[in-house]
Design a protein around this motif. Sequence first.
Motif, PDB file in Angstrom:
ATOM      1  N   ARG A   1      45.150  20.758 -51.972  1.00  0.00           N
ATOM      2  CA  ARG A   1      43.995  19.981 -52.330  1.00  0.00           C
ATOM      3  C   ARG A   1      43.840  19.350 -53.739  1.00  0.00           C
ATOM      4  NH1 ARG A   1      37.962  22.394 -51.099  1.00  0.00           N
ATOM      5  NH2 ARG A   1      38.276  21.392 -49.160  1.00  0.00           N
ATOM      6  N   GLY A   2      43.423  18.398 -53.969  1.00  0.00           N
ATOM      7  CA  GLY A   2      43.385  17.674 -55.163  1.00  0.00           C
ATOM      8  C   GLY A   2      44.221  16.828 -55.939  1.00  0.00           C
TER       9      GLY A   2
ATOM     10  N   GLY B   1      44.101  15.008 -51.213  1.00  0.00           N
ATOM     11  CA  GLY B   1      42.576  14.717 -51.106  1.00  0.00           C
ATOM     12  C   GLY B   1      41.961  16.000 -51.015  1.00  0.00           C
ATOM     13  N   LYS B   2      40.997  16.023 -49.903  1.00  0.00           N
ATOM     14  CA  LYS B   2      40.134  16.944 -49.926  1.00  0.00           C
ATOM     15  C   LYS B   2      40.730  18.477 -48.797  1.00  0.00           C
ATOM     16  CE  LYS B   2      37.176  17.282 -46.548  1.00  0.00           C
ATOM     17  NZ  LYS B   2      36.021  17.024 -45.502  1.00  0.00           N
ATOM     18  N   GLY B   3      42.087  18.010 -48.360  1.00  0.00           N
ATOM     19  CA  GLY B   3      42.592  19.163 -47.967  1.00  0.00           C
ATOM     20  C   GLY B   3      43.741  18.631 -46.983  1.00  0.00           C
TER      21      GLY B   3
ATOM     22  N   ILE C   1      40.013  27.779 -52.097  1.00  0.00           N
ATOM     23  CA  ILE C   1      40.575  28.877 -51.505  1.00  0.00           C
ATOM     24  C   ILE C   1      39.688  29.587 -50.383  1.00  0.00           C
ATOM     25  CG2 ILE C   1      41.215  31.502 -51.893  1.00  0.00           C
ATOM     26  CD1 ILE C   1      41.983  30.451 -54.815  1.00  0.00           C
ATOM     27  N   ALA C   2      38.456  29.691 -50.606  1.00  0.00           N
ATOM     28  CA  ALA C   2      37.417  29.965 -49.376  1.00  0.00           C
ATOM     29  C   ALA C   2      37.490  29.270 -48.439  1.00  0.00           C
ATOM     30  CB  ALA C   2      36.254  30.092 -50.220  1.00  0.00           C
TER      31      ALA C   2
ATOM     32  N   ALA D   1      38.468  30.041 -44.460  1.00  0.00           N
ATOM     33  CA  ALA D   1      37.460  29.882 -43.412  1.00  0.00           C
ATOM     34  C   ALA D   1      38.040  28.805 -42.595  1.00  0.00           C
ATOM     35  CB  ALA D   1      36.374  29.663 -44.099  1.00  0.00           C
ATOM     36  N   ASP D   2      39.128  28.180 -42.777  1.00  0.00           N
ATOM     37  CA  ASP D   2      39.482  27.144 -41.779  1.00  0.00           C
ATOM     38  C   ASP D   2      38.728  25.849 -41.920  1.00  0.00           C
ATOM     39  OD1 ASP D   2      41.763  28.513 -40.676  1.00  0.00           O
ATOM     40  OD2 ASP D   2      40.390  29.376 -39.009  1.00  0.00           O
ATOM     41  N   ARG D   3      38.175  25.682 -43.345  1.00  0.00           N
ATOM     42  CA  ARG D   3      37.182  24.505 -43.490  1.00  0.00           C
ATOM     43  C   ARG D   3      38.032  23.394 -44.511  1.00  0.00           C
ATOM     44  NH1 ARG D   3      33.312  28.388 -45.033  1.00  0.00           N
ATOM     45  NH2 ARG D   3      33.714  28.064 -47.065  1.00  0.00           N
TER      46      ARG D   3
END
Length: 291
Positions: A66-67, A102-104, A281-282, A286-288
């Motif tokens: 991410r990022g 990006g976001k993931g 990480i969270a 949590a598969d988000r």
Amino acid sequence: MISRDPKREINRVIPAVDSQDGAGVRLKRSIGRNPSARLDPFLMLDAFSTDNPDDYMAGFPPHPHRGFETVTYMLNGHMIHKDHLGNEGELRSGGVQWMTAGKGVVHEERPVAIEGLMRGFQLWINLPAKDKMKPAAYQNIEPEDIPHIELMGGAALKLIAGSLTLGDITYQGPICVEETQPLYVDLQLQPGTTVELPIPPSHNAFIYLFEGKATVEGQPLLIDAANRLSSGSTVSITAPENDVDNAITRLLLLGGKPIGEPVAQYGPFVMNTMEEVEQAIADYRADRLVD
């Protein structure tokens, strides 16, 4: 027209150190070997080169990012790529994979040797805060889509990203990123050749020498190291006249417009604050991450 800005010189050397990543892939890491060895907007540069399958065949099992952006450039060998978006492809010798996390994104990479040799680079480029949560994207650039430019004296370059004005001609690589404006050049020099290349004065830049010998303004480039360049609008690179041990010189010239923002990193997550990293990480747990 060439600017009167001073030519760039070497002002810091970051030697690559032996490292491992993925499921035990052996590599050399220069940029990013520690937090003080970054060069905005570049976060990391890994070089891998081996003909021992035990050094690379385990590959990189599924893992998140991410990022930031990753750029994989294959010199020899093939790499199989898959990600959560359904992208799947084979990165061939001479090709480039440009992935915006990006976001993931969750992806995996599996090396495939060609004639026993696996050689290439992976570069991490930061994203500004406003783009860190943009949708993930992926590009597979075939070798034939990368401009190959012949220069005087038998020198030649491949322009992977950015633009170069040489004489009256402006060349454009297949990748253009508005925010960091990366310049990514694979340059080859014959003995006794000098090449002068423009670099935007706004850019941070470095050279990674991986074959042969070369100098910048009389300063020798260290092989297997990020040779950081001072400010200026051009760089002049010379291969020695009679280098019988290494007739051909090859190097990467990399430049990018600095972002100038805080960097908070934990492994594959690169954000602006540790709170944002903890959220990444969270989200992953949590598969988000890729929602």
